[in-house]
Design an enzyme around this catalytic site. Structure first.
Site, short mmCIF file in Angstrom:
data_model
loop_
_atom_site.label_atom_id
_atom_site.label_comp_id
_atom_site.label_asym_id
_atom_site.label_seq_id
_atom_site.Cartn_x
_atom_site.Cartn_y
_atom_site.Cartn_z
NE ARG A 124 -21.63 69.25 94.09
CZ ARG A 124 -21.59 68.33 93.11
NH1 ARG A 124 -21.06 68.65 91.94
NH2 ARG A 124 -22.06 67.12 93.30
CB THR A 169 -26.90 64.31 88.07
OG1 THR A 169 -25.83 64.72 88.93
CG2 THR A 169 -26.35 64.07 86.68
NE ARG A 220 -27.47 69.39 86.53
CZ ARG A 220 -26.42 69.07 87.26
NH1 ARG A 220 -26.58 68.63 88.51
NH2 ARG A 220 -25.21 69.17 86.76
CG HIS A 231 -19.59 70.04 84.85
ND1 HIS A 231 -19.53 68.74 85.28
CD2 HIS A 231 -18.49 70.66 85.33
CE1 HIS A 231 -18.43 68.57 86.00
NE2 HIS A 231 -17.77 69.73 86.04
#
Length: 140
Positions: free
Chosen positions: A72, A78, A89, A102
């Site tokens: 994570r 996100t 990301r 994801h």
């Protein structure tokens, strides 16, 4: 697909996570309804499902001490535009929805998601000779 599978898997492996399962699959509407059930009824739900089913995806199982938290953190926020540089990301995404990866949010969620995408015989347990170089002896 943007041709980033190697880049993403490279980052997780370089960190020291062990790849225990990986496959390409075409997600179904049923899988998406189950996987994103918490978003059912929201305005973006169909768009999310459409984005996840337009091409095959790569599903992976990584293992290591604190793997869920580590993955994570490595993935980043996100929204790719708000994710820190250095994260997957943050480096590779400009979108909230099209955000490359994801990640499971807990061990319990990871267990459910692994069962959704993998058969038991598709997750492998094997020795990783580098373990003594990844962790202190009292961490193993």
């Amino acid at each position: 697909m943007r041709g980033l599978v190697g880049e993403v898997t490279k980052r997780f492996e370089q960190k020291g996570l062990r790849l225990a399962g990986m496959k390409m699959c075409q997600l179904t509407d049923e899988q998406m309804n189950e996987h994103y059930a918490q978003h059912a009824g929201k305005p973006f739900f169909q768009q999310l499902k459409d984005a996840m089913t337009v091409t095959p995806v790569i599903v992976c199982c990584y293992e290591g001490i604190g793997a869920v938290e580590v993955v994570r953190q490595m993935a980043g926020a996100t929204n790719g535009r708000k994710s820190q540089p250095g994260t997957i990301r943050g480096d590779l995404s400009m979108s909230f929805q099209e955000n490359i990866v994801h990640t499971s949010d807990s061990l319990e969620t990871a267990a459910v998601e692994l069962k959704r995408f993998f058969r038991e015989d598709e997750i492998f347990d094997y020795p990783l000779p580098l373990m003594p170089f990844l962790y202190a002896s009292d961490e193993l």
